[in-house]
Each structure stands twice: as structure tokens, then as C-alpha cells.
Design an enzyme around this catalytic site. Structure first.
Site, PDB file in Angstrom:
ATOM      1  N   LYS A  42       0.720  -1.151  -0.177  1.00 12.61           N
ATOM      2  CA  LYS A  42      -0.248   0.186  -0.131  1.00 12.61           C
ATOM      3  C   LYS A  42       0.749   1.116   0.328  1.00 12.61           C
ATOM      4  O   LYS A  42       0.362   2.465  -0.469  1.00 12.61           O
ATOM      5  CB  LYS A  42      -0.836   0.030   1.056  1.00 12.61           C
ATOM      6  CG  LYS A  42      -2.048  -1.201   1.349  1.00 12.61           C
ATOM      7  CD  LYS A  42      -2.218  -0.749   2.812  1.00 12.61           C
ATOM      8  CE  LYS A  42      -3.258  -2.226   3.126  1.00 12.61           C
ATOM      9  NZ  LYS A  42      -3.382  -2.325   4.615  1.00 12.61           N
ATOM     10  N   GLY A  43       2.242   0.893   0.019  1.00 13.69           N
ATOM     11  CA  GLY A  43       2.662   2.122   0.662  1.00 13.69           C
ATOM     12  C   GLY A  43       3.167   3.429  -0.719  1.00 13.69           C
ATOM     13  O   GLY A  43       3.467   4.722  -0.701  1.00 13.69           O
ATOM     14  N   GLU A  98       7.748   2.051  -6.141  1.00 17.89           N
ATOM     15  CA  GLU A  98       7.552   1.737  -4.264  1.00 17.89           C
ATOM     16  C   GLU A  98       7.899   3.000  -3.981  1.00 17.89           C
ATOM     17  O   GLU A  98       8.703   4.184  -4.164  1.00 17.89           O
ATOM     18  CB  GLU A  98       8.916   0.758  -5.261  1.00 17.89           C
ATOM     19  CG  GLU A  98       8.910  -0.389  -4.716  1.00 17.89           C
ATOM     20  CD  GLU A  98       8.268  -0.294  -3.211  1.00 17.89           C
ATOM     21  OE1 GLU A  98       7.788  -0.232  -2.590  1.00 17.89           O
ATOM     22  OE2 GLU A  98       8.760  -2.245  -2.982  1.00 17.89           O
ATOM     23  N   ASP A  99       7.572   2.897  -2.519  1.00 22.42           N
ATOM     24  CA  ASP A  99       7.628   3.593  -1.925  1.00 22.42           C
ATOM     25  C   ASP A  99       9.283   4.222  -0.774  1.00 22.42           C
ATOM     26  O   ASP A  99       9.626   5.204  -1.312  1.00 22.42           O
ATOM     27  CB  ASP A  99       6.668   3.834  -0.463  1.00 22.42           C
ATOM     28  CG  ASP A  99       6.586   2.520   0.144  1.00 22.42           C
ATOM     29  OD1 ASP A  99       7.704   1.493  -0.033  1.00 22.42           O
ATOM     30  OD2 ASP A  99       6.482   1.817   1.039  1.00 22.42           O
ATOM     31  N   ASP A 102      14.552  -0.044   1.472  1.00 28.90           N
ATOM     32  CA  ASP A 102      15.140  -0.088   2.154  1.00 28.90           C
ATOM     33  C   ASP A 102      16.695  -1.089   1.623  1.00 28.90           C
ATOM     34  O   ASP A 102      17.560  -0.653   2.047  1.00 28.90           O
ATOM     35  CB  ASP A 102      14.185  -0.363   3.510  1.00 28.90           C
ATOM     36  CG  ASP A 102      14.831   0.061   4.739  1.00 28.90           C
ATOM     37  OD1 ASP A 102      15.883   0.329   4.900  1.00 28.90           O
ATOM     38  OD2 ASP A 102      14.509  -0.846   6.018  1.00 28.90           O
ATOM     39  N   PHE A 150      13.026   5.488  11.299  1.00 32.53           N
ATOM     40  CA  PHE A 150      12.052   5.189  11.333  1.00 32.53           C
ATOM     41  C   PHE A 150      10.921   6.699  10.606  1.00 32.53           C
ATOM     42  O   PHE A 150      10.803   7.049  11.215  1.00 32.53           O
ATOM     43  CB  PHE A 150      10.873   4.617  11.687  1.00 32.53           C
ATOM     44  CG  PHE A 150      10.389   3.436  11.544  1.00 32.53           C
ATOM     45  CD1 PHE A 150      10.515   2.059  10.573  1.00 32.53           C
ATOM     46  CD2 PHE A 150       8.873   4.079  10.949  1.00 32.53           C
ATOM     47  CE1 PHE A 150       9.309   1.758  10.087  1.00 32.53           C
ATOM     48  CE2 PHE A 150       7.782   2.783  10.634  1.00 32.53           C
ATOM     49  CZ  PHE A 150       7.989   1.603   9.741  1.00 32.53           C
ATOM     50  N   ASP A 157       3.682   3.677   6.070  1.00 33.75           N
ATOM     51  CA  ASP A 157       3.311   3.520   7.506  1.00 33.75           C
ATOM     52  C   ASP A 157       4.019   3.109   9.465  1.00 33.75           C
ATOM     53  O   ASP A 157       4.719   2.566   8.702  1.00 33.75           O
ATOM     54  CB  ASP A 157       2.248   2.586   7.606  1.00 33.75           C
ATOM     55  CG  ASP A 157       2.295   1.495   7.884  1.00 33.75           C
ATOM     56  OD1 ASP A 157       3.181   0.693   6.610  1.00 33.75           O
ATOM     57  OD2 ASP A 157       2.015   0.305   7.895  1.00 33.75           O
ATOM     58  N   ARG A 163       0.178   7.177   7.508  1.00 34.25           N
ATOM     59  CA  ARG A 163       0.034   6.714   5.599  1.00 34.25           C
ATOM     60  C   ARG A 163      -1.067   8.481   4.606  1.00 34.25           C
ATOM     61  O   ARG A 163      -0.701   8.468   4.048  1.00 34.25           O
ATOM     62  CB  ARG A 163      -0.775   5.691   5.227  1.00 34.25           C
ATOM     63  CG  ARG A 163      -0.180   4.343   5.452  1.00 34.25           C
ATOM     64  CD  ARG A 163      -0.690   3.167   4.380  1.00 34.25           C
ATOM     65  NE  ARG A 163      -0.323   2.217   4.466  1.00 34.25           N
ATOM     66  CZ  ARG A 163      -0.160   1.170   4.786  1.00 34.25           C
ATOM     67  NH1 ARG A 163       2.297   1.987   3.913  1.00 34.25           N
ATOM     68  NH2 ARG A 163       0.158   0.386   5.036  1.00 34.25           N
TER      69      ARG A 163
HETATM   70  P1  IMP Z   1      13.226  -4.189   2.052  1.00 34.81           P
HETATM   71  O1  IMP Z   1      12.897  -4.984   1.232  1.00 34.81           O
HETATM   72  O2  IMP Z   1      13.837  -3.690   3.070  1.00 34.81           O
HETATM   73  O3  IMP Z   1      14.080  -3.235   1.161  1.00 34.81           O
HETATM   74  O4  IMP Z   1      12.139  -3.139   2.443  1.00 34.81           O
HETATM   75  C1  IMP Z   1      11.074  -1.825   1.370  1.00 34.81           C
HETATM   76  C2  IMP Z   1       9.796  -1.817   2.573  1.00 34.81           C
HETATM   77  O5  IMP Z   1       9.842  -2.060   4.112  1.00 34.81           O
HETATM   78  C3  IMP Z   1       8.872  -0.958   2.077  1.00 34.81           C
HETATM   79  O6  IMP Z   1       8.193  -1.218   0.717  1.00 34.81           O
HETATM   80  C4  IMP Z   1       8.765  -0.203   2.960  1.00 34.81           C
HETATM   81  O7  IMP Z   1       7.033  -0.983   2.841  1.00 34.81           O
HETATM   82  C5  IMP Z   1       9.391  -0.936   4.004  1.00 34.81           C
HETATM   83  N1  IMP Z   1       9.479   0.563   4.595  1.00 34.81           N
HETATM   84  C6  IMP Z   1      11.450   0.100   5.110  1.00 34.81           C
HETATM   85  N2  IMP Z   1      11.301   0.587   5.397  1.00 34.81           N
HETATM   86  C7  IMP Z   1      10.597   1.610   5.933  1.00 34.81           C
HETATM   87  C8  IMP Z   1      10.203   3.323   6.999  1.00 34.81           C
HETATM   88  O8  IMP Z   1      11.151   3.712   7.438  1.00 34.81           O
HETATM   89  N3  IMP Z   1       9.247   3.072   7.413  1.00 34.81           N
HETATM   90  C9  IMP Z   1       7.942   2.861   6.642  1.00 34.81           C
HETATM   91  N4  IMP Z   1       7.956   1.297   5.961  1.00 34.81           N
HETATM   92  C10 IMP Z   1       9.743   1.048   5.643  1.00 34.81           C
HETATM   93 MG    MG Z   2       6.262  -1.301   0.583  1.00 41.25          MG
END
Ligand code: IMP
Ligand code: MG
Length: 177
Positions: A42-43, A98-99, A102, A150, A157, A163
Site C-alpha cells: 500500500k505504501g 515503490e515507496d 530500504d 523510521f 506506515d 499513511r
Molecule cells: P526492503 O525489502 O528492506 O527494501 O523493504 C522495503 C519495504 O519496507 C518498503 O516498501 C516499506 O513498505 C517498508 N519500509 C522500509 N523502511 C520503512 C520506513 O522507514 N517506514 C515505513 N516503511 C518502511
Molecule cells: Mg512497501
């Protein structure tokens, strides 16, 4: 709600200005023809809705939802498709929205499974990318490089809340510690 935010990292004005730039770059880069823009739910939903308004060309939108296995604060890189695309992407130009990247593991997995469907092209537009993100991979369009902490708002979220903030803020650690 505001009291849970330690600091506003990206204001609404800053976000909207950068999104217009990303939209203009995407408009310029893609040749005429088919384009499917995929929102990762949903991000990315708030970002997607502003981004497509800044892209001045015909496009289709589709939506996908994934969830990562394991604990929710750290990505495992093993991703389950919760909602798949409605349409085929074979032979089409595809842009994933993508949002935040990370660890980058979720996106790496997503790219692998979508690549297997043989799109004509497959690119990524991420609003945020974490500084020092693990994969070392560079993606096609990135809005902002962000520090650790965070983040919530504008689609992001914490426990499904925040959100709807029009800006991105750093969540006060007292909320989750
Ligand atoms: P990744 O696989 O570690 O790149 O995870 C990415 C997903 O983790 C993103 O699409 C977000 O949904 C979530 N995420 C990572 N960091 C944050 C943050 O600081 N706040 C909220 N959601 C996050
Ligand atoms: Mg996400």
C-alpha cells in the site's frame, strides 16, 4: 498525530516539486507506445497517484501487493504475492513505483519475478532510497536519498497508521520503543 513526529524530513512542497521533476523525466524518457505503471501497495499509493498526474503521456495503471515473510521490521527478501497484476506485462514497457527501497530485498525479488514474465522493459521509480542501501544496485528514478530512522507519512506506515500525512516525517522512537 503531529506529536508523534520527531521531525518533518520532506515537506509536502518539497515532495510535490520533486514528483513533478520525476514525472517530467519519465515523460521525456519513454518512447511512444505502451506503458504500464505498477503501484506496489500500500505504501506507494499516494506517490503513484501524484506521479501519474505528472506524466504527460498515455499509460495504464496496475496494482500489486506483496508481503515479506518473517518479522515485520526487517526484510527477509522472501516475498509473497498477496495481490497479483490484473493484466499481462509480456512485451510491454513496465515501470514499478515503490515507496522506499530500504534493504532493497523486496524490490530485487519483485524485479526477478516480473522479469520472468518477459516485459519489453522493466524500470523502477522509488520515492525514497535508504542511504547505503545493501544491494548496491542503482535504480532508474529515485526521488530522495534518506538517512536511517523510521519514516512515516505520504503512504509510509507504522502499524498501518500515518499513511495519510501529506509529508514524510521521522517517527518519534518513543512510539515504538
Ligand atoms: P526492503 O525489502 O528492506 O527494501 O523493504 C522495503 C519495504 O519496507 C518498503 O516498501 C516499506 O513498505 C517498508 N519500509 C522500509 N523502511 C520503512 C520506513 O522507514 N517506514 C515505513 N516503511 C518502511
Ligand atoms: Mg512497501
Amino acid at each position: 498525530m503531529k506529536r508523534d513526529i520527531k521531525e518533518v524530513l520532506l515537506s509536502e512542497e518539497v515532495l510535490q516539486k520533486r514528483i513533478r521533476e520525476l514525472g517530467a523525466a519519465i515523460t521525456k524518457d519513454y518512447p511512444d507506445g505502451d506503458l504500464v505503471v505498477i503501484c506496489v501497495l500500500k505504501g506507494a499509493v499516494l506517490f503513484m497517484s501524484d506521479l501519474v498526474k505528472a506524466i504527460d503521456r498515455p499509460l495504464e495503471m496496475d496494482f500489486m501487493a506483496v508481503s515479506s515473510y518473517g518479522n515485520s521490521t526487517e526484510s527477509s527478501g522472501i516475498v509473497k504475492i498477496v495481490k497479483d497484476l490484473n493484466s499481462s506485462i509480456e512485451g510491454r514497457n513496465v515501470l514499478i513505483v515503490e515507496d522506499i527501497i530500504d534493504s532493497g530485498l523486496t524490490l530485487q525479488y519483485l524485479l526477478r519475478i516480473l522479469q520472468e514474465r518477459e516485459p519489453a522493459s522493466l524500470k523502477v521509480c522509488a520515492l525514497l532510497e535508504r542511504e547505503g542501501q545493501k544491494t548496491g544496485q542503482t535504480f532508474d528514478y529515485t526521488g530522495f536519498i534518506v538517512p536511517d530512522g523510521f519514516l512515516v507519512g505520504y503512504g509510509l506506515d507504522f502499524a498501518e497508521l500515518y499513511r495519510n500525512l501529506p509529508y514524510i516525517g521521522i517517527l518519534d522512537p518513543s512510539v515504538y520503543e
